[in-house]
Design an enzyme around this catalytic site. Structure first.
Site, PDB file in Angstrom:
ATOM      1  N   ALA A  19       0.864  -1.176   0.000  1.00 51.49           N
ATOM      2  CA  ALA A  19       0.000   0.000   0.000  1.00 51.49           C
ATOM      3  C   ALA A  19       0.905   1.232   0.000  1.00 51.49           C
ATOM      4  CB  ALA A  19      -0.881  -0.020   1.237  1.00 51.49           C
ATOM      5  N   GLY A  62       0.478  -5.112   0.586  1.00 44.28           N
ATOM      6  CA  GLY A  62      -0.639  -5.107  -0.346  1.00 44.28           C
ATOM      7  C   GLY A  62      -0.258  -5.701  -1.697  1.00 44.28           C
ATOM      8  N   GLU A  71      -0.648  -9.247  -1.356  1.00 47.86           N
ATOM      9  CA  GLU A  71      -2.094  -9.519  -1.232  1.00 47.86           C
ATOM     10  C   GLU A  71      -2.768  -9.500  -2.611  1.00 47.86           C
ATOM     11  OE1 GLU A  71      -2.435  -6.529   1.934  1.00 47.86           O
ATOM     12  OE2 GLU A  71      -3.448  -8.049   3.135  1.00 47.86           O
ATOM     13  N   GLU A  91       3.861  -5.833   7.082  1.00 47.04           N
ATOM     14  CA  GLU A  91       3.039  -4.794   7.725  1.00 47.04           C
ATOM     15  C   GLU A  91       3.363  -4.632   9.206  1.00 47.04           C
ATOM     16  OE1 GLU A  91       1.991  -6.885   5.456  1.00 47.04           O
ATOM     17  OE2 GLU A  91       0.512  -5.957   4.127  1.00 47.04           O
TER      18      GLU A  91
HETATM   19  C1  3H9 Z   1       0.436  -2.428   3.348  1.00 46.71           C
HETATM   20  O1  3H9 Z   1       0.671  -2.877   2.273  1.00 46.71           O
HETATM   21  C2  3H9 Z   1      -0.921  -2.514   4.004  1.00 46.71           C
HETATM   22  C3  3H9 Z   1      -1.856  -3.496   3.350  1.00 46.71           C
HETATM   23  O2  3H9 Z   1      -1.694  -4.791   3.884  1.00 46.71           O
HETATM   24  C4  3H9 Z   1      -3.286  -3.164   3.572  1.00 46.71           C
HETATM   25  C5  3H9 Z   1      -3.794  -1.855   3.089  1.00 46.71           C
HETATM   26  C6  3H9 Z   1      -5.290  -1.717   3.216  1.00 46.71           C
HETATM   27  N1  3H9 Z   1       4.672   3.458   0.083  1.00 46.71           N
HETATM   28  O3  3H9 Z   1      13.354   1.681   0.714  1.00 46.71           O
HETATM   29  P1  3H9 Z   1      13.819   2.415  -0.485  1.00 46.71           P
HETATM   30  C7  3H9 Z   1       9.502   4.796  -1.053  1.00 46.71           C
HETATM   31  S1  3H9 Z   1       1.616  -1.600   4.232  1.00 46.71           S
HETATM   32  C8  3H9 Z   1       5.173   4.650  -0.216  1.00 46.71           C
HETATM   33  O4  3H9 Z   1      14.843   3.459  -0.304  1.00 46.71           O
HETATM   34  P2  3H9 Z   1      14.965  -0.002  -1.534  1.00 46.71           P
HETATM   35  C9  3H9 Z   1      10.560   5.120  -0.018  1.00 46.71           C
HETATM   36  O5  3H9 Z   1      10.073   5.980   0.974  1.00 46.71           O
HETATM   37  C10 3H9 Z   1       3.039  -1.561   3.160  1.00 46.71           C
HETATM   38  N2  3H9 Z   1       6.487   4.864  -0.493  1.00 46.71           N
HETATM   39  O6  3H9 Z   1      14.300   1.428  -1.647  1.00 46.71           O
HETATM   40  C11 3H9 Z   1      11.651   5.718  -0.869  1.00 46.71           C
HETATM   41  O7  3H9 Z   1      11.283   7.054  -1.134  1.00 46.71           O
HETATM   42  P3  3H9 Z   1      12.406   8.192  -1.255  1.00 46.71           P
HETATM   43  C12 3H9 Z   1       3.745  -2.847   3.156  1.00 46.71           C
HETATM   44  C13 3H9 Z   1       7.296   3.814  -0.416  1.00 46.71           C
HETATM   45  O8  3H9 Z   1      15.202  -0.422  -2.914  1.00 46.71           O
HETATM   46  C14 3H9 Z   1      11.542   4.937  -2.177  1.00 46.71           C
HETATM   47  O9  3H9 Z   1      10.231   4.348  -2.190  1.00 46.71           O
HETATM   48  N3  3H9 Z   1       4.979  -2.728   2.392  1.00 46.71           N
HETATM   49  C15 3H9 Z   1       6.835   2.535  -0.102  1.00 46.71           C
HETATM   50  O10 3H9 Z   1      16.077   0.028  -0.556  1.00 46.71           O
HETATM   51  C16 3H9 Z   1      12.565   3.856  -2.314  1.00 46.71           C
HETATM   52  O11 3H9 Z   1      12.513   3.037  -1.148  1.00 46.71           O
HETATM   53  C17 3H9 Z   1       6.131  -2.389   2.970  1.00 46.71           C
HETATM   54  O12 3H9 Z   1       6.202  -2.212   4.151  1.00 46.71           O
HETATM   55  C18 3H9 Z   1       5.447   2.363   0.164  1.00 46.71           C
HETATM   56  N4  3H9 Z   1       4.911   1.176   0.462  1.00 46.71           N
HETATM   57  O13 3H9 Z   1      13.851  -0.930  -0.881  1.00 46.71           O
HETATM   58  C19 3H9 Z   1       7.321  -2.263   2.063  1.00 46.71           C
HETATM   59  N5  3H9 Z   1       7.887   1.677  -0.110  1.00 46.71           N
HETATM   60  O14 3H9 Z   1      13.262   7.783  -2.421  1.00 46.71           O
HETATM   61  C20 3H9 Z   1       8.044  -0.985   2.344  1.00 46.71           C
HETATM   62  C21 3H9 Z   1       8.956   2.410  -0.446  1.00 46.71           C
HETATM   63  O15 3H9 Z   1      11.635   9.441  -1.453  1.00 46.71           O
HETATM   64  N6  3H9 Z   1       9.158  -0.773   1.431  1.00 46.71           N
HETATM   65  N7  3H9 Z   1       8.617   3.695  -0.641  1.00 46.71           N
HETATM   66  O16 3H9 Z   1      13.158   8.143   0.049  1.00 46.71           O
HETATM   67  C22 3H9 Z   1      10.324  -1.416   1.541  1.00 46.71           C
HETATM   68  O17 3H9 Z   1      10.518  -2.292   2.359  1.00 46.71           O
HETATM   69  C23 3H9 Z   1      11.434  -0.972   0.616  1.00 46.71           C
HETATM   70  O18 3H9 Z   1      11.127   0.311   0.170  1.00 46.71           O
HETATM   71  C24 3H9 Z   1      11.671  -1.901  -0.606  1.00 46.71           C
HETATM   72  C25 3H9 Z   1      12.688  -1.229  -1.573  1.00 46.71           C
HETATM   73  C26 3H9 Z   1      12.216  -3.248  -0.123  1.00 46.71           C
HETATM   74  C27 3H9 Z   1      10.389  -2.108  -1.376  1.00 46.71           C
END
Ligand code: 3H9
Length: 704
Positions: free
Chosen positions: A63, A102, A105, A125
């Site tokens: 999400a 998400g 999901e 999450e």
């Molecule tokens: C969810 O899904 C809830 C659902 O179950 C239900 C909903 C109803 N959103 O980490 P990076 C940005 S909860 C917005 O440096 P990497 C991040 O801030 C979500 N932005 O890259 C950064 O921005 P900036 C569950 C996001 O390659 C840029 O992307 N998912 C999101 O080292 C690059 O990120 C997670 O918890 C996001 N979801 O790692 C996954 N994700 O460049 C969270 C990233 O401006 N994300 N950004 O600083 C991660 O774990 C890592 O970002 C990922 C990439 C492994 C994907």
């Protein structure tokens, strides 16, 4: 039809949805709306199957976290996901990069899943104070079984595509050319007349053993202490084994919203962005050139040097260990080898991986051999004269653009840099012990350190898996400087009447991984003892050092000698209160004429945490940390501060600046201790009605 982030095309018999929402294809409102439109279109056309794939470096990573604080906008994700699952034609998700939250999901709602081999799949999450809120808690146990689903959701760590294949979470691991491989797979499914296969219709099998869930709760209790989401996840997985998907999802939604609106979720989402902000330095443009680091030398093959070397070797960077004698080199290499052997035994690495890492090591006793190294990290004894001597030698042999780093936890990096003719190349690196395990790294910018050197060090830190925080030069930098006041309060509380187990118990119940007294025993009381003598402080001459000095002189050094503030069971290492220490504390209190009284847990927590907050504010004022969130990242990753409280600076905001200032003033009045004088930054923020967090988004000060 398509919008700017979701494109739909009919290609022969196959409908293809392409999501293109950089950087991580998060499920923003536009993506959700685009998916609904595409489903509608695919339903109406002649497609026989529908493929969902993502452009860029990853499948959907979750999400959109930035939308969480805003009013929700339809279509909501659970509705999009139900529409995918109930789609009348087979839906196939093609995964690469990260299929997280998400994103996974969405994939679980698709009827078939293929992935390239490097894909990571997970429901993280819980790390954001949430639970999977779009069917994950109900579909994952139906697909992979209860235990594997619980592990993925309560731990939050992703699994590999290979593991996902074994668990039945993906149907096939395809060749790296994802689009063509996925299309081929879809065509095969069409040719086989494969039907839609909704995961929600599967039955989740309840575990055999009646005590399974209680045992599971116990198993994760320590890691998830204080957090609300893990308990809800267990409850919802149990529910999945005895109810249908609609009922399960309705309950999941309720619990998800409860988590989403909790202070824990705000804290943990703040931490997510704080961690990413830490890597961006306000005064160093992102395009500052980064020097290549293809080889590194580590001076000193002791515990720190060896641990640091392992980080680089594990990242595939060749390491040369430098020691004064072959014997020390052999001993250091021996310890490194046995560390790898332990990791292999514990299943952390395969033997082949460990062999590969070991092949990255070489050793020398001659500085001339490291003349071409791109980076050198000195990790010798924590003593200014010894370090200066090493830096003078490095200055004589290393190539001009070599990055010269000193691993120190207290010393003045400016002074060390001045021992060279190129202070612009010198930087501090405060690794935490054990260096191959602890994620935190304080990157200490000296006055003359060149921006390119700082940038290079920060990027290299990320490459070796560290969370790097840039800090300025002062005694103890951010973490240990704040620890001083915190530890001092812990000692004063002992003299005033709290027992070691009360102090530790209060802090641990509040959420700290370990109380301050037990931390002393773990680290070894001799370390502080030696450092105080080095600084010329006489034994037992300072009130708050009298107890640790006395313990060391009684050869009670902490866990390593089986006794310190506590006694330790030789087998289990469990700590036990020691009456001998209790009477020692009473004697010392009498000697210093400290009046003893009953002390409540609330006072213990308040004094210790306020000590961190007040010092943290001073650190910000002096520009030692660029932003409050950097301090929080240090405390969360190096000092066992509970993530769900966001860090000491975030926590200060949850108390409110007025309250913080008022409590500090009260303490100053009741104790007469100048330490409690509220820092001027706190006074200023309280007066203006502002928060510390407001400083995170304002133009930041630079670390000096
Ligand atoms: C969810 O899904 C809830 C659902 O179950 C239900 C909903 C109803 N959103 O980490 P990076 C940005 S909860 C917005 O440096 P990497 C991040 O801030 C979500 N932005 O890259 C950064 O921005 P900036 C569950 C996001 O390659 C840029 O992307 N998912 C999101 O080292 C690059 O990120 C997670 O918890 C996001 N979801 O790692 C996954 N994700 O460049 C969270 C990233 O401006 N994300 N950004 O600083 C991660 O774990 C890592 O970002 C990922 C990439 C492994 C994907």
């Amino acid at each position: 039809m398509s919008n700017s982030v979701v494109n739909y095309q009919l290609q022969d018999q196959l409908g293809i949805i392409r999501i293109d929402n950089p950087p991580v294809n998060a499920l923003s409102h536009a993506v959700r709306a685009g998916l609904m439109d595409a489903l509608e279109q695919a339903n109406a056309d002649t497609s026989q199957a529908l493929l969902i794939l993502c452009q860029g470096r990853t499948f959907i990573a979750g999400a959109d976290i930035t939308e969480f604080g805003k009013p929700p906008q339809a279509p909501h994700l659970p509705d999009v996901i139900s529409a995918i699952e109930n789609f009348p034609k087979p839906v196939i998700a093609a995964l690469h990069g990260n299929a997280l939250g998400g994103g996974l999901e969405v994939a679980l709602a698709a009827h078939y899943r293929c992935a390239v081999s490097a894909t990571k799949l997970g429901l993280p999450e819980v790390k954001l104070g949430l639970l999977p809120g779009a069917g994950g808690t109900q579909r994952l146990p139906r697909v992979v079984g209860v235990e594997a689903a619980l592990d993925m959701m309560t731990g939050g760590a992703p699994i590999s595509a290979q593991r996902a294949l074994e668990l039945g979470l993906v149907d096939i691991v395809v060749k790296d050319d994802l689009e063509n491989s996925a299309i081929e797979y879809c065509q095969q499914l069409i040719a086989d007349a494969a039907p839609p296969r909704p995961s929600g219709a599967l039955q989740a099998v309840a575990p055999d053993s009646p005590g399974f869930y209680d045992a599971y709760r116990k198993r994760i209790a320590r890691k998830s202490r204080g957090q609300i989401a893990p308990g809800f996840i267990i409850e919802l997985v149990e529910l999945a084994t005895r109810t249908d998907i609609d009922e399960g999802q309705a309950q999941e939604r309720e619990r998800f919203l409860e988590c989403r609106n909790s202070p824990q979720a705000s804290a943990m989402q703040y931490v997510f962005f704080a961690e990413r902000a830490a890597g961006k330095l306000p005064d160093i443009p992102a395009d500052t050139p980064v020097l290549p680091v293809n080889s590194i030398a580590i001076i000193g093959a002791g515990t720190m040097g060896g641990g640091i070397a392992m980080c680089f070797a594990n990242a595939g960077i060749p390491v040369t260990l430098v020691e004064t004698q072959q014997e020390f080199l052999d001993r250091g290499m021996g310890i490194i080898e046995s560390n790898y052997a332990t990791s292999v035994k514990r299943g952390r690495f395969t033997q082949a991986q460990a062999d590969g890492f070991l092949a990255n090591f070489s050793g020398t006793t001659d500085y001339a051999d490291i003349a071409e190294a791109d980076m050198v990290i000195e990790a010798v004894f924590e003593n200014m004269d010894v370090k200066k001597e090493v830096f003078a030698k490095l200055d004589a042999v290393c190539k001009a653009d070599c990055v010269l780093a000193t691993n120190t936890s207290y010393l003045d990096v400016d002074e060390i840099a001045a021992a060279t003719s190129r202070p612009q190349q010198v930087i501090g690196a405060h690794f935490f012990s054990p260096a191959n395990v602890m994620k935190l790294l304080e990157v200490v910018r000296a006055k003359k350190t060149a921006p390119a050197v700082v940038q290079t060090f920060m990027k290299t830190a990320k490459k070796i898996g560290k969370i790097a925080v840039a800090v300025g030069v002062c005694n103890g930098f951010v973490g240990n400087r704040m620890l001083k006041g915190y530890a001092r309060q812990a000692q004063l509380l002992l003299l005033e009447g709290a027992s070691p187990e009360q102090v530790d118990g209060a802090m641990e119940a509040w959420g700290m991984a370990m109380g301050p007294i037990a931390v002393g025993d773990l680290a070894g009381l001799d370390i502080g003892y030696r450092s105080r003598r080095d600084q010329g402080i006489e034994s037992c001459s300072v009130k708050e050092f009298t107890l640790p000095d006395t313990l060391v002189e009684k050869e009670r050094l902490g866990q390593k000698t089986g006794a310190g503030y506590y006694r330790y069971d030789a087998q289990t290492r469990q700590r036990q209160p020691d009456p001998e220490v209790a009477s020692l504390i009473e004697d010392i209190a009498a000697r210093w004429q400290v009046e003893r009284r009953e002390i409540e847990a609330e006072e213990i927590v308040e004094r210790l945490v306020l000590a961190l907050i007040n010092e943290g504010a001073a650190i910000l004022q002096e520009g030692i940390a660029a932003r409050p969130s950097d301090i929080d990242i240090v405390y969360l990753n190096g000092y066992g501060f509970p993530i769900w409280r966001g860090g000491p600076m975030f926590y200060a905001d949850t108390l409110g600046m007025d309250t913080v200032v008022e409590k500090l003033k009260q303490l100053q009045q009741t104790t007469g201790d100048a330490y409690w004088e509220p820092d001027s930054l706190l006074l200023e923020l309280a007066e203006k009605g502002q928060t510390l967090n407001s400083l995170n988004s304002s133009p930041n000060k630079d670390t000096k």
